[in-house]
Motif scaffolding. Structure first.
Motif, short mmCIF file in Angstrom:
data_model
loop_
_atom_site.label_atom_id
_atom_site.label_comp_id
_atom_site.label_asym_id
_atom_site.label_seq_id
_atom_site.Cartn_x
_atom_site.Cartn_y
_atom_site.Cartn_z
N GLY A 131 34.28 15.67 -1.66
CA GLY A 131 33.05 16.17 -2.28
C GLY A 131 32.20 16.92 -1.26
N HIS A 132 32.06 16.34 -0.08
CA HIS A 132 31.28 17.00 0.97
C HIS A 132 31.97 18.28 1.44
CE1 HIS A 132 29.24 12.93 2.04
NE2 HIS A 132 28.57 13.60 1.12
N ALA A 133 33.32 18.20 1.56
CA ALA A 133 34.06 19.36 2.08
C ALA A 133 33.89 20.57 1.16
CB ALA A 133 35.54 19.01 2.22
N LEU A 134 33.81 20.32 -0.14
CA LEU A 134 33.65 21.42 -1.09
C LEU A 134 32.33 22.16 -0.87
CD1 LEU A 134 35.07 19.81 -4.35
CD2 LEU A 134 36.08 21.66 -3.00
N THR A 135 31.35 21.46 -0.29
CA THR A 135 30.07 22.12 0.00
C THR A 135 30.02 22.62 1.44
OG1 THR A 135 29.04 20.05 0.69
CG2 THR A 135 28.89 20.61 -1.65
N GLY A 136 31.15 22.55 2.12
CA GLY A 136 31.19 23.05 3.50
C GLY A 136 30.83 22.01 4.54
N LEU A 151 31.94 19.01 6.53
CA LEU A 151 33.15 18.27 6.90
C LEU A 151 32.81 16.99 7.66
CD1 LEU A 151 35.44 21.25 7.94
CD2 LEU A 151 35.56 19.93 5.84
N GLY A 152 31.57 16.60 7.61
CA GLY A 152 31.16 15.36 8.26
C GLY A 152 30.80 15.58 9.72
N ARG A 153 30.60 14.46 10.41
CA ARG A 153 30.24 14.52 11.83
C ARG A 153 31.28 13.81 12.68
NH1 ARG A 153 24.87 15.72 13.45
NH2 ARG A 153 23.62 16.45 11.70
N SER A 154 31.47 14.32 13.87
CA SER A 154 32.42 13.71 14.80
C SER A 154 31.98 12.29 15.15
CB SER A 154 32.50 14.57 16.06
OG SER A 154 32.97 13.82 17.14
N ILE A 155 32.94 11.36 15.18
CA ILE A 155 32.61 9.99 15.56
C ILE A 155 32.21 9.95 17.03
CG2 ILE A 155 33.65 7.71 16.01
CD1 ILE A 155 35.16 7.96 13.44
N GLN A 156 32.87 10.76 17.83
CA GLN A 156 32.64 10.70 19.27
C GLN A 156 31.28 11.24 19.69
OE1 GLN A 156 34.59 9.37 21.80
NE2 GLN A 156 35.77 8.46 20.16
N ASN A 157 30.90 12.42 19.17
CA ASN A 157 29.64 13.00 19.67
C ASN A 157 28.63 13.33 18.57
OD1 ASN A 157 30.67 15.29 18.50
ND2 ASN A 157 30.91 16.46 20.37
N SER A 158 28.92 12.90 17.34
CA SER A 158 28.00 13.05 16.21
C SER A 158 27.69 14.49 15.83
CB SER A 158 26.67 12.32 16.48
OG SER A 158 26.91 11.00 16.83
N GLN A 159 28.40 15.45 16.39
CA GLN A 159 28.15 16.86 16.05
C GLN A 159 28.84 17.19 14.73
OE1 GLN A 159 26.23 19.04 17.82
NE2 GLN A 159 25.74 17.34 19.18
N PRO A 160 28.30 18.17 13.94
CA PRO A 160 28.97 18.55 12.69
C PRO A 160 30.38 19.07 12.97
CG PRO A 160 26.76 19.44 12.78
CD PRO A 160 27.03 18.87 14.14
N VAL A 161 31.34 18.56 12.21
CA VAL A 161 32.75 18.92 12.44
C VAL A 161 33.00 20.41 12.21
CG1 VAL A 161 35.07 18.62 11.46
CG2 VAL A 161 33.68 16.62 12.00
N ALA A 162 32.38 20.96 11.14
CA ALA A 162 32.64 22.37 10.80
C ALA A 162 32.30 23.27 11.99
CB ALA A 162 31.83 22.77 9.57
N GLY A 163 31.15 23.03 12.60
CA GLY A 163 30.73 23.83 13.76
C GLY A 163 31.69 23.66 14.92
N GLU A 164 32.09 22.41 15.17
CA GLU A 164 32.99 22.11 16.28
C GLU A 164 34.31 22.87 16.11
OE1 GLU A 164 32.84 18.79 18.71
OE2 GLU A 164 31.08 20.06 18.72
N VAL A 165 34.86 22.79 14.88
CA VAL A 165 36.18 23.40 14.64
C VAL A 165 36.08 24.93 14.66
CG1 VAL A 165 38.13 23.55 13.04
CG2 VAL A 165 36.92 21.40 13.30
N LEU A 166 35.04 25.46 14.05
CA LEU A 166 34.94 26.93 14.00
C LEU A 166 34.74 27.52 15.40
CD1 LEU A 166 32.91 27.43 10.71
CD2 LEU A 166 35.34 27.88 11.11
#
Lengths: 533, 318
Positions: free
Chosen positions: B70-75, B77-92
């Motif tokens: 549900g969250h992924a459909l809105t862009g 992707l959650g937050r990294s467990i290790q550093n709490s940063q948004p996953v989408a930003g990290e991956v992009l």
């Protein structure tokens, strides 16, 4: 003088002054001294107050940005490191209540953001990792701080410069536990609206370095805190750059090509090349125990003779040769320079005695399954070292099955305990006996038996428990050391682990770095390092 | 073509769903606990339970999946467990770093492979062909992690010509392709990365082109008196769809399959990020990275398929 400052001369004087200022500032800009460190960590350790990535995280992003109520004295290579006053100048246990400690706080200290260090800040920090109802409570930091906060009940302000800390059990090791509990600025967390991700962009402690900038996953840069309260530890360089570099070969290449100046844990086979290129190699004994933890509640290791046979089967000199000399023989939990080492018996290599003991125990072939990791913090060179253990144990009559799993899975096995992983008779999981509490009490006392603590192998000896309780209730250090030494001697005689080697923790430094003193500790003080051009 | 493109885009939806389900299954089948790496060795079961609850990892896996989807459909992707940063930003961010060297590597590989492949196909069995084949076999056989280390020893440690590791003098934020001081950080990773696609694209070019050169229409062109260069131009255009398909596949592989190279050079791309996510069982980061990489792979293949229809209109897609 009149001529010099005459009206006609003003433009020339101004021009000269401007040129001088410009030259001076450019010289100043060029003169910034930088120490670039290649860490073994796979990522930048958490810098918001409770570091992750093992003790490497504490080394580089704990004691640099922050202080505890106590710190470690890391100024000498010649003796085992011990704690010294830091944000607390003195402490004592309440004579009428041994579960209550009084800490005198250092006055006049400010956090990097100007916030005052006082009793309110201290109590606020205790709530940060202990009080689930407080705004500053951080679940991740709560979980990660259990190792040193599990005996702390709560803290209370007495006045601006004194706090009382109440413990759940009588715990004479509280001052040691306080050395890994870092104090963060309440103002900085409040400014970040209690969001620790936002706090990470502007963290503030009281340590010898201030945060400057970070490129996530790549590097973090700290700068000298010229106003550090301990003038002896104001860094002798301007900037500290910390770079995660998990590959040993990459770290060595980065040092040789001049991209970094300080390399953690070069692999032994690269050290001759680094030395021939003029790099300084440092090494000292430190409390790093590379051993096998074995479960004592079932065969084959519930039989003392089998445990002793395994210890006699280990030829520790072979390991030292394998590691290029960067290890010392391990005959117990502690290293000999620790004041509570005592006089434990030594299981010198004696394969005939090992065979005889196994015969007496009627264990033939004596089968064991050991969980090992392919890499990991403190695991040294796990694959060749474990192959050598297997070879030596099998030479006397054991039949060893090694099960390689990744580091994260091995941590899971350790925390889960042997009942959750009945397929294993033991595991190769290095521990850091930085003090007697972490090193021996928590690994041998019944109260810390897995899954309630670090006594993974379920070792239980009433004599050990009695001595352990005595040590926790003994506040005189010399007396307590005697008790611990006795515990150590008993635990070694019981062969509760298979003792193999202690690491010597080599580091490689560029010849332009001077002044580094490698302490006999997992933690190191980088502040004395000077950069000589 | 537009209908074909639209149909392919719609088809990516079930592919994405399949990828997300496989991601979840793989991450949970693997041994190890995402929480374990955050905890001290003496953490208790209740400590673990509290932390799992705070990350929502104590819920049933299907529920976790649906919430994440549900969250992924809105862009989100959650937050990294290790550093709490948004996953989408990290991956992009990591993807842009990998794309940079992957595209350069594929361009280098394509240019050299095309020339060598054409020479080899034009003179099948000659020394040029044997040389090209030798290079190709070597390129496929040499492990990239070994080549990377050798290049570092030679060009960084011995000659001090190029940096051994990292992306830019002060990290990726300082990196620029238009400034030599920074751009040179990309050279060794690009060369190491280019070797395998170079070999594969060259073999594809050689075999496709040799086949085309043996066809009747080439004889006809020769009979009509066309020069060899003009004939080669016709032939290569005919062989191009296969070469492009291989190029797209190689670019896709490099986006997610460069873990070893990025680890050796500490290049902050998707391979490096995935490696860290796997080692630390950072489930949200792992799931987000795999999803985005899978989608990038699908997008590249779509673009290549569309390019093929442009290059060779005989390929009727719709």
């Amino acid at each position: 003088m009149r001529r010099l400052f005459g009206m006609k001369r003003i433009p020339a004087v101004l021009l000269t002054a401007a040129t001088l200022v410009s030259v001076m500032s450019s010289v100043q800009a060029r003169a910034e001294t930088v120490v670039r460190v290649a860490m073994t960590a796979a990522d930048i350790p958490d810098w918001t107050g409770v570091p992750d990535q093992g003790y490497e995280g504490y080394r580089f992003l704990g004691y640099t940005l922050y202080d505890g109520l106590t710190n470690w004295d890391l100024s000498s290579s010649d003796k085992a490191a011990d704690i010294v006053p830091a944000l607390a100048t003195a402490w004592h246990v309440d004579p009428g209540d041994h579960k209550k400690w009084i800490f005198d706080l250092r006055e006049g200290v400010k956090f990097h953001d100007g916030c005052a260090w006082n009793a309110d800040a201290a109590v606020w920090n205790f709530d940060r990792v202990n009080s689930k109802d407080s705004k500053q409570f951080n679940p991740k930091q709560f979980s990660m701080s259990r190792g040193f906060m599990d005996n702390v009940d709560h803290a209370q302000k007495i006045d601006d410069s004194h706090i009382a800390i109440y413990t759940k059990i009588v715990d004479s090791y509280l001052p040691y536990e306080m050395s890994t509990f870092f104090q963060v600025s309440p103002c900085a967390v409040q400014k970040a609206n209690y969001d620790y991700t936002a706090y990470a962009a502007a963290p503030a402690g009281t340590g010898p370095y201030k945060f400057d900038k970070v490129t996530p996953h790549e590097r973090i840069e700290l700068v000298k805190n010229a106003d550090y309260w301990n003038k002896d530890r104001v860094p002798k360089h301007d900037r500290l750059v910390l770079i995660p570099m998990p590959e040993a070969a990459t770290r060595a290449a980065a040092l040789l090509s001049g991209q970094v100046d300080f390399v953690e844990a070069p692999s032994p086979d690269t050290i001759p090349q680094l030395q021939s290129a003029g790099m300084t190699i440092t090494k000292v004994p430190y409390p790093h125990n590379w051993n096998y933890q074995i479960r004592l509640d079932r065969p084959p290791f519930n039989d003392l003779r089998v445990r002793q046979a395994a210890n006699y089967a280990i030829n520790r000199d072979d390991f030292i040769e394998l590691l290029g000399g960067y290890a010392t023989p391990g005959y117990g939990v502690f290293i000999e320079s620790q004041p509570y080492y005592g006089n434990p018996m030594k299981y010198e290599y004696d394969p005939e005695k090992a065979k005889e003991l196994l015969k007496q125990a009627g264990c033939s072939p004596c089968k064991m399954t050991i969980a090992i990791s392919t890499s990991g913090s403190g695991q040294m060179q796990p694959l060749p070292m474990n192959e050598l253990v297997k070879e030596q144990l099998e030479a006397v009559g054991f039949q060893v099955t090694l099960v390689p799993i990744d580091w994260n899975s091995l941590i899971d096995v350790f925390i889960g305990g042997p009942d959750k992983f009945p397929q294993y008779d033991g595991m190769n999981f290095s521990l850091a006996p930085i003090d007697a509490n972490q090193g021996l009490l928590k690994t041998t006392m019944t109260r810390y038996m897995s899954p309630h603590g670090s006594n993974w192998g379920k070792y239980s000896n009433p004599e050990i428990d009695k001595l352990g309780e005595q040590a926790l209730a003994t506040f005189d250090e010399a007396e307590r050391n005697k008790i611990i030494a006795k515990m150590h001697e008993i635990a070694v005689k019981d062969a509760f682990d298979i003792f193999i080697v202690h690491d010597l923790n080599p580091r490689a430094l560029s010849p332009k770095l001077k002044g580094f003193v490698q302490a006999q500790s997992w933690f190191q003080d980088l502040t004395p390092i000077q950069v000589v051009q | 073509m537009w209908f074909y493109a639209a149909r392919r885009i719609v088809l990516t939806i079930p592919i994405a769903l399949g990828v997300t389900i496989i991601c979840f299954a793989l991450v949970y089948i693997a041994p190890g606990d995402p929480i374990a790496s955050l905890l001290p060795p003496n953490a208790t079961a209740s400590d673990i339970a509290l932390l799992k609850h705070s990350y929502g990892l104590d819920r049933p896996i299907p529920i976790q999946y649906l919430i994440w989807l549900g969250h992924a459909l809105t862009g989100n992707l959650g937050r990294s467990i290790q550093n709490s940063q948004p996953v989408a930003g990290e991956v992009l961010r990591a993807l842009s770093n990998t794309l940079l060297i992957a595209i350069l590597a594929v361009l280098v590989a394509f240019s050299i492979a095309l020339v060598l492949g054409m020479l080899a196909a034009y003179r099948v069995g000659s020394w040029v062909d044997r040389l090209a084949t030798g290079i190709s076999v070597l390129g496929i056989s040499v492990p990239s992690f070994w080549l990377g280390v050798v290049l570092v020893i030679l060009f960084a440690v011995k000659l001090h010509w190029l940096p051994a590791t990292g992306m830019g003098t002060s990290g990726s934020e300082s990196f620029s392709l238009f400034e030599w001081k920074q751009a040179k950080f990309a050279i060794l990773p690009v060369v190491t990365m280019a070797l395998t696609p170079l070999s594969i694209i060259m073999r594809t070019t050689r075999s496709s082109l040799a086949e085309v050169l043996g066809q009747d229409f080439v004889q006809t062109l020769r009979a009509k008196g066309l020069g060899e260069i003009a004939i080669m131009r016709h032939a290569i255009w005919n062989a191009m769809p296969q070469i492009l398909a291989m190029l797209g596949l190689q670019l896709g592989y490099l986006l997610g399959g460069s873990i070893l190279i990025e680890t050796i050079f500490t290049w902050p791309g998707t391979g490096y990020l995935l490696n860290k996510a796997i080692l630390t069982r950072d489930i949200p980061l792992l799931q987000g990275a795999i999803l985005i990489l899978a989608m990038a792979f699908v997008a590249i293949n779509l673009v290549v398929d569309l390019l093929q229809t442009v290059v060779d209109p005989r390929i009727k897609r719709a």
